[in-house]
Motif scaffolding. Structure first.
Motif, short mmCIF file in Angstrom:
data_model
loop_
_atom_site.label_atom_id
_atom_site.label_comp_id
_atom_site.label_asym_id
_atom_site.label_seq_id
_atom_site.Cartn_x
_atom_site.Cartn_y
_atom_site.Cartn_z
N ARG A 16 36.97 41.78 38.64
CA ARG A 16 38.04 40.97 39.22
C ARG A 16 39.16 40.67 38.22
NH1 ARG A 16 33.90 36.91 42.42
NH2 ARG A 16 33.68 38.20 44.30
N VAL A 17 38.88 40.83 36.93
CA VAL A 17 39.90 40.61 35.90
C VAL A 17 40.98 41.69 35.95
CG1 VAL A 17 40.30 40.57 33.40
CG2 VAL A 17 38.33 39.36 34.38
N PHE A 18 40.58 42.93 36.33
CA PHE A 18 41.50 44.07 36.28
C PHE A 18 42.30 44.14 37.58
CE2 PHE A 18 38.02 45.00 33.40
CZ PHE A 18 38.69 45.44 32.26
N ARG A 19 43.31 43.31 37.65
CA ARG A 19 44.05 43.14 38.91
C ARG A 19 44.99 44.30 39.23
NH1 ARG A 19 44.27 38.45 36.10
NH2 ARG A 19 46.42 38.85 35.43
N THR A 20 45.49 45.02 38.20
CA THR A 20 46.47 46.09 38.45
C THR A 20 45.95 47.46 38.00
OG1 THR A 20 47.57 45.74 36.31
CG2 THR A 20 48.39 44.48 38.20
N LEU A 21 44.66 47.56 37.69
CA LEU A 21 44.12 48.82 37.20
C LEU A 21 44.24 49.91 38.26
CD1 LEU A 21 42.65 49.58 34.49
CD2 LEU A 21 40.56 49.64 35.85
N HIS A 22 44.80 51.07 37.88
CA HIS A 22 44.97 52.20 38.79
C HIS A 22 43.89 53.27 38.59
CE1 HIS A 22 49.54 51.20 39.10
NE2 HIS A 22 48.79 50.39 39.82
N SER A 23 43.43 53.42 37.34
CA SER A 23 42.50 54.51 37.03
C SER A 23 41.32 53.96 36.24
CB SER A 23 43.22 55.60 36.22
OG SER A 23 42.32 56.60 35.79
N PHE B 152 31.76 46.97 42.36
CA PHE B 152 32.96 47.06 43.19
C PHE B 152 32.87 46.07 44.35
CE2 PHE B 152 32.15 51.35 41.38
CZ PHE B 152 33.18 51.33 40.46
N CYS B 153 32.64 44.82 43.97
CA CYS B 153 32.48 43.74 44.94
C CYS B 153 33.83 43.32 45.51
CB CYS B 153 31.80 42.55 44.26
SG CYS B 153 32.80 41.87 42.90
N GLN B 154 33.80 42.38 46.41
CA GLN B 154 35.03 41.86 47.02
C GLN B 154 35.94 41.28 45.93
OE1 GLN B 154 35.62 41.91 50.53
NE2 GLN B 154 37.70 41.48 49.85
N GLY B 155 37.17 41.78 45.84
CA GLY B 155 38.14 41.28 44.86
C GLY B 155 38.16 42.03 43.55
N ALA B 156 37.20 42.91 43.31
CA ALA B 156 37.18 43.68 42.07
C ALA B 156 38.07 44.91 42.19
CB ALA B 156 35.75 44.11 41.75
N PHE B 157 38.84 45.18 41.16
CA PHE B 157 39.71 46.35 41.09
C PHE B 157 40.54 46.53 42.36
CE2 PHE B 157 35.77 47.27 38.69
CZ PHE B 157 36.29 47.37 37.41
N PRO B 158 41.33 45.55 42.75
CA PRO B 158 42.02 45.61 44.05
C PRO B 158 43.07 46.70 44.15
CG PRO B 158 42.83 43.76 42.74
CD PRO B 158 41.63 44.30 42.02
N GLN B 159 43.59 47.23 43.02
CA GLN B 159 44.61 48.27 43.06
C GLN B 159 44.10 49.63 42.62
OE1 GLN B 159 47.70 47.69 44.32
NE2 GLN B 159 46.96 45.62 44.75
N LEU B 160 42.79 49.78 42.50
CA LEU B 160 42.23 51.01 41.96
C LEU B 160 42.51 52.21 42.87
CD1 LEU B 160 40.56 51.91 39.49
CD2 LEU B 160 38.53 51.79 40.94
N GLN B 161 43.04 53.28 42.26
CA GLN B 161 43.38 54.49 43.00
C GLN B 161 42.53 55.69 42.58
OE1 GLN B 161 47.60 55.20 42.65
NE2 GLN B 161 48.13 53.13 43.32
N GLU B 162 42.11 55.74 41.31
CA GLU B 162 41.34 56.87 40.81
C GLU B 162 40.05 56.35 40.17
OE1 GLU B 162 43.56 59.42 38.25
OE2 GLU B 162 45.33 59.42 39.54
#
Length: 449
Positions: A187-194, A211-221
Motif C-alpha cells: 500500500r506504500v507504493f501508490r504510483t508504482l508502474h512496474s 496484492f491485497c485491496q489498496g496495494a499497488f493501485p497503479q501497477l501495470q507490469e
C-alpha cells in the motif's frame, strides 16, 4: 566538492586486501566503475564526478558506521546539485542499514533517478525516522541477489519511507529468496508502474496478501517468473485486485491448468506470458482482452481458443500437429509456431496466414508433397515468413526429399498435377482431329464435282 566525495564514499568506497583500489572512467559512455576505494585513494573518485552512471564494487561498510554525517550547508547542497550522476550501482557490499538510513536523505539534493544493489548483504536495522516526509528524485529501485531481514515486521520502516516510496515508478527485487510480501508494504507504493519479483520463492498462498485491496493501485507490469507458483486458479485470484495491470509474466513456473469459472482476470490485462510453465492444455479462463499471448515452450497438443483482440500469438516449442485456425483471431498479425510437429499447412489457411505481418513455422517435420511444399512456398512468396526461411524449413518426408530445403522442392504443375496439363492437350488434339475430319468430309464432294 569534498561533500560530494564524502557522499560517494559513504555509499560504497571501501578498502580490500590484495586488490588495487581505484576508479575507471569511460568518457564515451560517461560510466565510472570503482573498486574498493578507501580514504587513502579517495583522489581517484574525483574523475567520476562528470559521469552519469557510477558503479561501486566490493567491500564492507561497517567501519563507516561511526563516520560523522551532519546536515549540509548551502555550498554543499549546491555542489551535490551540480553533479550529473543519474544512476548508482552498488555491488558485493556489506551494507549496515543504520548507515544507509543516514546517507539516503542526501539523495534529495542530487539528480540520481536509479539506484541498484547487486549481491549485497543488508545488516541490522536502521533508524529511518529522518526520512519522514522526505522526497527523493529516485524513481527506479532494484535489488538483485541481496540478503536482508524478512520483510515481515518492517512495516514501520516502510512507513517512514512512504513519502519517497509513494512516488517510485519501478521496483525490482529479484533472486533474493523472498517468500512473502506484506499487504501494508504494497500500500506504500501508490504510483508504482512496474514490479519485478522474478527468481524468488513466492508460492500460491503469498499472492493474495501481497496484492491485497489498496496495494499497488497503479501497477501495470508484474513479473513473477521463476518462483514456486503452481495453481493457475490461485494466480488468477491473487492478482484480480490489480485493476490497472497490463503485463503479467508467469513464465518458468510449473503451473497446473485447473479451471475456475469463478475467477476473472483484470480486464486491463493485455500481455500474458505463460511460456515454460509445463502446460499440456490451454488454461481457462484467459484474460478476455489479450493482445499478446506467449505459450511457447510447453506441451500443448492443440490450441482451440477464441480471442477477438489478440494480435500476437507465440506457440514455439510445443507438440502441435496442426496450425490453429486464425479465423478465431481476426486482429492477429503475428503467429510463431517454430519447433512443433506440424507436417503441412492447409491450403485454406495459407491465404489467411499470408495476411499476417509475421509468420514463423521453422523446424517442423514438413511433408514435402506437392500440397505441403507448395503451401509453404506460396506463403514465403508473400514476404511475411519469418527469418528462418529458407534455411530452417526442411523436408522430413517423402524419402526422396528428406532433408531438402522446402524452397528447393519442385512444385510445377507438370509434376504435381500432370492431368491439368495432359487433359487440355488431349482436348486440343481431339478438337484438331475433329476439325481435320470435318475438312476432309467437306473436301470429298468438291472433288466428285
Amino acid at each position: 566538492m569534498s561533500v560530494a566525495v564524502l557522499l560517494l564514499l559513504g555509499l560504497g568506497l571501501l578498502e580490500a586486501e590484495g586488490r588495487r583500489n581505484r576508479c575507471f572512467f569511460n568518457r564515451t559512455q560517461e560510466y565510472c566503475k570503482c573498486y574498493n576505494l578507501s580514504e587513502e585513494t579517495i583522489g581517484s573518485i574525483i574523475q567520476c564526478l562528470p559521469a552519469t552512471v557510477v558503479e561501486f564494487q566490493g567491500g564492507d561498510l561497517e567501519k563507516y558506521i561511526a563516520f560523522p554525517i551532519g546536515d549540509l550547508d548551502s555550498s554543499a547542497i549546491e555542489t551535490l546539485d551540480s553533479l550529473t550522476i543519474q544512476k548508482i550501482i552498488i555491488g558485493n557490499v556489506l551494507v549496515p542499514e543504520i548507515l544507509l538510513a543516514r546517507v539516503l536523505r542526501f539523495f534529495s539534493y542530487t539528480h540520481v533517478q536509479e539506484l541498484a544493489f547487486e549481491s549485497c548483504i543488508f545488516q541490522g536495522t536502521g533508524n529511518w525516522s529522518d526520512m519522514d516526509g522526505q522526497n527523493l528524485p529516485i524513481l527506479s529501485l532494484s535489488f538483485h541477489n541481496v540478503t536482508s531481514a524478512p520483510l515481515t515486521g518492517q512495516e514501520q520502516a516502510f512507513s517512514s519511507l512512504s513519502s519517497w516510496l509513494g512516488t517510485l515508478e519501478e521496483l525490482a527485487v529479484t533472486g533474493s529468496r523472498i517468500t512473502s510480501l506484506p499487504c501494508a508494504i504494497g500500500r506504500v507504493f501508490r504510483t508504482l508502474h512496474s514490479l519485478d519479483l522474478a527468481q524468488n520463492s513466492l508460492g500460491d498462498g503469498s499472492l493474495s496478501p501481497a496484492f491485497c485491496q489498496g496495494a499497488f493501485p497503479q501497477l501495470q507490469e508484474l513479473s513473477l517468473r521463476h518462483n514456486n507458483l503452481r495453481s493457475y486458479h490461485s494466480m488468477c485470484k491473487g492478482v484480480e485486485l490489480l485493476l490497472e495491470l497490463q503485463h503479467l509474466d508467469l513464465s518458468h513456473n510449473e503451473l497446473t491448468a485447473d479451471p475456475s469459472p469463478s475467477c476473472q482476470w483484470p480486464a486491463s490485462l493485455r500481455h500474458f506470458n505463460l511460456s515454460n510453465t509445463g502446460l499440456d492444455e490451454v488454461p481457462t479462463p484467459l484474460p478476455p482482452k489479450l493482445e499478446v499471448l506467449d505459450m511457447s515452450h510447453n506441451h500443448l497438443h492443440a490450441v482451440d481458443i477464441s480471442l477477438s483482440s489478440l494480435k500476437k500469438l507465440f506457440l514455439d516449442q510445443n507438440l502441435l500437429q496442426a496450425v490453429p485456425s486464425i479465423r478465431n483471431y481476426p486482429m492477429l498479425d503475428t503467429l510463431h509456431l517454430d519447433n512443433n510437429s506440424i507436417t503441412e499447412l492447409p491450403r485454406d489457411e495459407v491465404k489467411l496466414l499470408g495476411r499476417l505481418q509475421d509468420v514463423a513455422v521453422a523446424d517442423n517435420p514438413f511433408s514435402c508433397s506437392c500440397s505441403g511444399a507448395g503451401a509453404l512456398q506460396a506463403l514465403a512468396a508473400t514476404g511475411h515468413l519469418g527469418q528462418g526461411w529458407p534455411g530452417d524449413y526442411r523436408c522430413h518426408s517423402p524419402a526422396q526429399y528428406q532433408s531438402w530445403p522446402v524452397a528447393q522442392v519442385p512444385v510445377s504443375v507438370l509434376r504435381c498435377d500432370p492431368a491439368a496439363v495432359v487433359a487440355p492437350i488431349c482436348v486440343i488434339l481431339a478438337l484438331l482431329g475433329l476439325a481435320g475430319a470435318v475438312y476432309v468430309a467437306r473436301a470429298r464432294p468438291c472433288r466428285r464435282a
